[in-house]
Design an enzyme around this catalytic site. Sequence first.
Site: not given
Ligand code: NVA
Ligand code: CP
Length: 304
Positions: A105, A132, A135, A220, A260, A288
């Site tokens: 990540r 992502h 997800q 989101d 998500c 998930r």
């Molecule tokens: N769009 C959000 C998703 C978090 C799971 C981010 O990138 O922070």
């Molecule tokens: N939805 C998701 O990816 O959550 P986290 O950021 O908690 O991993």
Amino acid sequence: MNKVRHFKSLLDINKNEFIRIIERSIEFKKESQKNILNNSLQNKTMAMIFKKNSTRTRVAFETAMATLGGHAIFLSSDTTQITRGEDLADTAKVLSGMVDIIMIRTHNHSEVEELADNSLVPVINGLTEKYHPCQLLADMQTYYEERGSIEGKTVAWIGDGCNMCNSYINAAKILNFKLKIATPSGFEPDHKTLMLAKDNVELCDLPGQAVEDCDLVTTDVWTSMGDESESEKRKQLFKGYQINQNLFDKAKSDAIFLHCLPAHRGEEVDADVIDGPRSRVWQQAHNRLFTSKALIEFLLNESK
Ligand code: NVA
Ligand code: CP
């Protein structure tokens, strides 16, 4: 040996594979509900590199590995040599000689590509600023469980044209559903991603147009990880893009709501909707775990 299969974005899998992963996730869920033990990942290890925070992704992958008899190693960016300047290419060459699969990540999508290009084992994108994909596996599993095939259905994306929105665009192309997107001006999704899915995507001027007659409504956070310096500005610009009951009522009467998570009640979604009878966000979050199991199994089997 087959070519190593990576999961950098949803475009790394085709429609049949996507559906196979969803079906396998549903099987894993049933096995778990019946307490059936499955040791298919015995002696397998996964390295998980996190340069951004996570609750669901970390716990899902770590639990997936543990409950299938394997082991996951959490590598926080603060404590690895990556933060002290070791190349991702070198990191990939080292890790992939020790573990069976790698998840990352991070911020820039190019980092996932660099890791994958230099890895002897599958690399999973656990979120970048661009995509992502993990997800979306859980979102699609949730829709399939609730309503069956999503092909030919209509989905509304409201809010930021962020990593989640880009992955919805990929999913629309692969699974052949219609995606109607409403974002404030200047926050549209990635242009190249959009161009690849022209026939499946419609950009709408107003949230109400996007939600009208939809089968699934989703959104989101307005400020994704990495965009924090714009948070206050975004709160102003995104007013009017909140999914509240009034907006949700424009969707079909049996439409479901997904997010998500993490969510900010009172910003991108009102509590009435996310905590309401047609929200499926907890099921989506729990999925998930099952999609993580199915994805790891798929990538390891396909890379043999
Ligand atoms: N769009 C959000 C998703 C978090 C799971 C981010 O990138 O922070
Ligand atoms: N939805 C998701 O990816 O959550 P986290 O950021 O908690 O991993």
